[in-house]
Design a protein around this motif. Structure first.
Motif, PDB file in Angstrom:
ATOM      1  N   TRP A   1      22.208 -97.220 -27.368  1.00 43.50           N
ATOM      2  CA  TRP A   1      22.158 -96.952 -25.931  1.00 43.50           C
ATOM      3  C   TRP A   1      21.662 -95.531 -25.678  1.00 43.50           C
ATOM      4  O   TRP A   1      22.147 -94.587 -26.285  1.00 43.50           O
ATOM      5  CB  TRP A   1      23.554 -97.092 -25.313  1.00 43.50           C
ATOM      6  CG  TRP A   1      24.232 -98.379 -25.631  1.00 43.50           C
ATOM      7  CD1 TRP A   1      25.160 -98.591 -26.606  1.00 43.50           C
ATOM      8  CD2 TRP A   1      24.040 -99.637 -24.974  1.00 43.50           C
ATOM      9  NE1 TRP A   1      25.565 -99.891 -26.604  1.00 43.50           N
ATOM     10  CE2 TRP A   1      24.890-100.561 -25.613  1.00 43.50           C
ATOM     11  CE3 TRP A   1      23.245-100.067 -23.912  1.00 43.50           C
ATOM     12  CZ2 TRP A   1      24.966-101.897 -25.226  1.00 43.50           C
ATOM     13  CZ3 TRP A   1      23.312-101.393 -23.519  1.00 43.50           C
ATOM     14  CH2 TRP A   1      24.161-102.283 -24.165  1.00 43.50           C
TER      15      TRP A   1
ATOM     16  N   SER B   1      31.520 -95.241 -19.192  1.00 48.42           N
ATOM     17  CA  SER B   1      30.337 -96.093 -19.368  1.00 48.42           C
ATOM     18  C   SER B   1      29.857 -96.092 -20.813  1.00 48.42           C
ATOM     19  O   SER B   1      29.423 -97.122 -21.337  1.00 48.42           O
ATOM     20  CB  SER B   1      29.206 -95.637 -18.436  1.00 48.42           C
ATOM     21  OG  SER B   1      28.758 -94.338 -18.774  1.00 48.42           O
TER      22      SER B   1
ATOM     23  N   ARG C   1      29.864 -99.492 -23.349  1.00 45.67           N
ATOM     24  CA  ARG C   1      28.670 -99.938 -24.063  1.00 45.67           C
ATOM     25  C   ARG C   1      28.892 -99.951 -25.571  1.00 45.67           C
ATOM     26  O   ARG C   1      28.486-100.887 -26.270  1.00 45.67           O
ATOM     27  CB  ARG C   1      27.488 -99.028 -23.714  1.00 45.67           C
ATOM     28  CG  ARG C   1      26.991 -99.187 -22.277  1.00 45.67           C
ATOM     29  CD  ARG C   1      25.906 -98.185 -21.962  1.00 45.67           C
ATOM     30  NE  ARG C   1      25.382 -98.370 -20.607  1.00 45.67           N
ATOM     31  CZ  ARG C   1      24.439 -97.608 -20.070  1.00 45.67           C
ATOM     32  NH1 ARG C   1      23.933 -96.602 -20.771  1.00 45.67           N
ATOM     33  NH2 ARG C   1      24.011 -97.844 -18.845  1.00 45.67           N
TER      34      ARG C   1
END
Length: 299
Positions: free
Chosen positions: A31, A41, A45
């Protein structure tokens, strides 16, 4: 010819373990991000990534079984420690053993709590506190996702591949090396943040490699003795919640004599109970032991 086959099997084993370790760590960096690792966040992920790798790990073990021509009489999931026989004891006894080791820190925490042991128990049983924890991304990562995925990949998947090559004892001390090296990726993150000098980062990374390797050997031992992954997962979660025992703080405490005795008693009781509480008698036939070359003393 047999020597050549063994050499090929061991080479495949090492390559498979390296592949899993690189896949696990690499999945954390797929990511694009500029946020710190504790940002919700980023955590979400990364949790998705490692859960996917964990889901793929049985396929890696299955592929290794076919390529290495290993005869297995049980399903891959059972080989990886996901089974029901002796499940309750496999969850409780290793966790009890780990809590015994932390006797000193647990007493230390109770002594520092204004309400003593009663206050500690109330905080453990407080439903509202647990609700807050479940809603905290950092807590879920440290106490649930990391222990579950790391134990499944680095113990559940790697140990069955290592045992035919190294034997149970060798596997217990080899698998943690992959686990320890996998944690060195924190060097990259610390370097990116630039908060510490490279020498400090490397010193911290070296210490982390040492204690993660020692801890990995312990949970690998639990896995080999019980044939379950649930014990290592719960022990991992508990240790993450406690951190390293803070002996230096105990040495400076007003009640240091009593605390040091509790730390010492915890360590001694841990050694005394290590084999009795992990006796395979409690956990039924252990699938991974069928892969061990004789003599399989730990089985």
């Amino acid at each position: 010819m047999q020597v050549e086959h063994t050499h090929t099997r061991c080479s495949l084993c090492v390559l498979s373990c390296l592949f899993l370790a690189c896949l696990y760590v690499g999945s954390l960096y797929v990511w694009r991000r500029r946020l710190p690792r504790d940002h919700p966040s980023v955590i979400k992920r990364r949790c998705v990534s490692v859960l996917l790798v964990s889901a793929l790990s049985p396929a890696v073990v299955k592929t290794w079984i076919q390529w290495a021509d290993v005869r297995v009489g049980v399903p891959v999931w059972e080989l990886m420690g996901v089974r029901t026989d002796g499940l309750v004891l496999a969850a409780l006894l290793p966790l009890l053993l780990t809590m015994v080791f932390y006797l000193g820190p647990l007493i230390h925490s109770a002594v520092d709590n204004p309400n003593g042991f009663t206050g500690e128990m109330q905080s453990v049983l407080d439903v509202q506190s647990w609700r807050l924890c479940v809603g905290d991304a950092v807590w879920l990562r440290n106490q649930v996702v990391a222990p579950m995925t790391e134990e499944l990949v680095f113990r559940g998947a790697m140990l069955p591949m290592l045992v035919p090559c190294t034997g149970p004892t060798g596997a217990i001390f080899t698998a943690p090396l992959f686990f320890g090296v996998a944690h060195l990726h924190h060097v990259i993150e610390q370097r990116r943040l630039g908060k510490e000098s490279m020498s400090v980062i490397l010193l911290v990374a070296g210490m982390q490699f040492l204690y993660t390797t020692v801890f990995g050997a312990f949970t690998a031992f639990i896995f080999m003795r019980t044939g379950h992954v649930v014990g290592p997962v719960l022990c991992h979660s508990f240790c993450n919640s406690q951190g390293l025992p803070d002996i230096s703080s105990a040495l400076q405490h007003p009640q240091r004599s009593a605390l040091l005795v509790s730390y010492l008693m915890g360590a001694l009781l841990f050694l005394v109970l290590l084999f009795p509480l992990t006796d395979p008698y409690f956990y039924g036939a252990i699938p991974i032991c069928s892969l061990a070359p004789p003599p399989a003393s730990l089985c």
